[in-house]
Scaffold this motif. Structure first.
Motif: not given
Length: 326
Positions: A82-85, A149, A87-88, A105-106
């Protein structure tokens, strides 16, 4: 891991050819691994392989050199689901702060890391990434699922320490399973095929001898460990004499004081010196009241882990590690 395999991967990447990393070379993506974590499946390895470019060749080139030099090193993987998770993610109040971003990065990433905390990767990585890359050296990755993620996986570039279990006793069954679980290569030797079965010793090399007098035909390396665990202690003398003659790093034998006295006499009669006898750890394992086969296996494998630790790390490195725990 073979140096030639890593060099071939690097060469293919440098010349623009596609590569297909195999599960045989990178077993952290095996079907068995996927049972515990579906993100580390053969399909994930195929996806990572397809994403490699010429820039990633440096990872495999450094890994090949590590194999040649006998370095304690790993090829590691950042596996993103899960790319957004990924990174965040941010740290909580307990963890050390690694900044306001999670992973750099994702995208999936392959990297090199050794025990000196040298990291080689084709792309930039965040402080949090570096923290998790370093933990690959506590392998498999110590905190691979700490943040959502993504996960982390690795394969060592150095050989496992081999443990010989002389005797297919009930204690040997428990010891084999636990030793394999913590990364030892295990070979079990016995003179009765009914005890030396795949069901009792899954994933272990099993060697059937016609008699324990035939141990002399086998050869061990100086870095190996030998646990003398023969059924009913009936062939402990032969096991001890063979192990000492091989010059292995560690020899341990089960048994009480009275039994050890009889084994001592038989070993000396077979040509063993008193100094060699004293080099045998008796009784085998760490002392904490273990009695059942499973409990004895815990004490034995705990001692093997300590032997391996002292084998791989200098006194200075061990003191530094121990100091960091307090």
């Amino acid at each position: 891991m073979r140096k030639e395999t890593l060099e071939s991967i690097a060469s293919d990447l440098r010349t623009g050819r596609s590569v297909n990393l195999s599960v045989e070379d990178f077993p952290c993506f095996s079907e068995e691994a996927a049972i515990e974590d579906p993100r580390t499946s053969p399909e994930a390895l195929a996806r990572i392989s397809a994403g490699l470019t010429a820039k990633d060749a440096c990872v495999f080139e450094r890994a090949a050199r590590a194999v040649e030099e006998g370095d304690m090193a790993w090829v590691g993987f950042k596996v993103v689901d899960n790319a957004s998770v990924a990174v965040s993610n941010v740290d909580n109040d307990v963890t050390k702060s690694y900044g306001t971003i999670g992973s750099a990065d994702g995208y999936d990433l392959v990297f090199f890391c050794n025990d000196a905390k040298e990291v080689v990767a084709a792309r930039d990585y965040s402080a949090r990434d570096f923290f998790q890359m370093k933990d690959v050296t506590r392998g498999p990755s110590m905190h691979n699922d700490q943040f959502e993620g993504l996960t982390w996986a690795s394969v060592p570039l150095f050989d496992s320490v081999k443990v010989w279990l002389l005797g297919a006793s009930d204690v040997a069954v428990e010891t084999a399973a636990l030793a394999r679980h913590v990364g030892f290569e295990v070979e079990v030797v016995d003179d009765d095929a009914s005890f030396l079965s795949e069901e009792r010793f899954p994933g272990c090399k099993r060697t059937l001898v016609s008699s324990f007098d035939d141990l002399g035909s086998m050869r061990a390396n100086s870095s190996d460990c030998v646990c003398v665990l023969t059924r009913g202690h009936m062939h402990d003398p032969e096991g001890c004499v063979w192990a000492i003659a091989q010059g292995v790093r560690y020899v341990g034998m089960m048994g009480c004081k009275g039994k050890n006295g009889r084994v001592h006499d038989l070993c000396v009669d077979a040509g063993m010196t008193e100094e060699q006898w004293e080099a045998i750890k008796r009784p085998i394992g760490l002392k904490f009241g273990a009695k059942t086969p499973a409990e004895l296996a815990i004490s034995i494998v705990a001692e093997l882990v300590d032997v391996r630790y002292r084998q791989r790390y200098s006194q200075e490195a061990r003191e530094k590690h121990d100091a960091s725990l307090w």
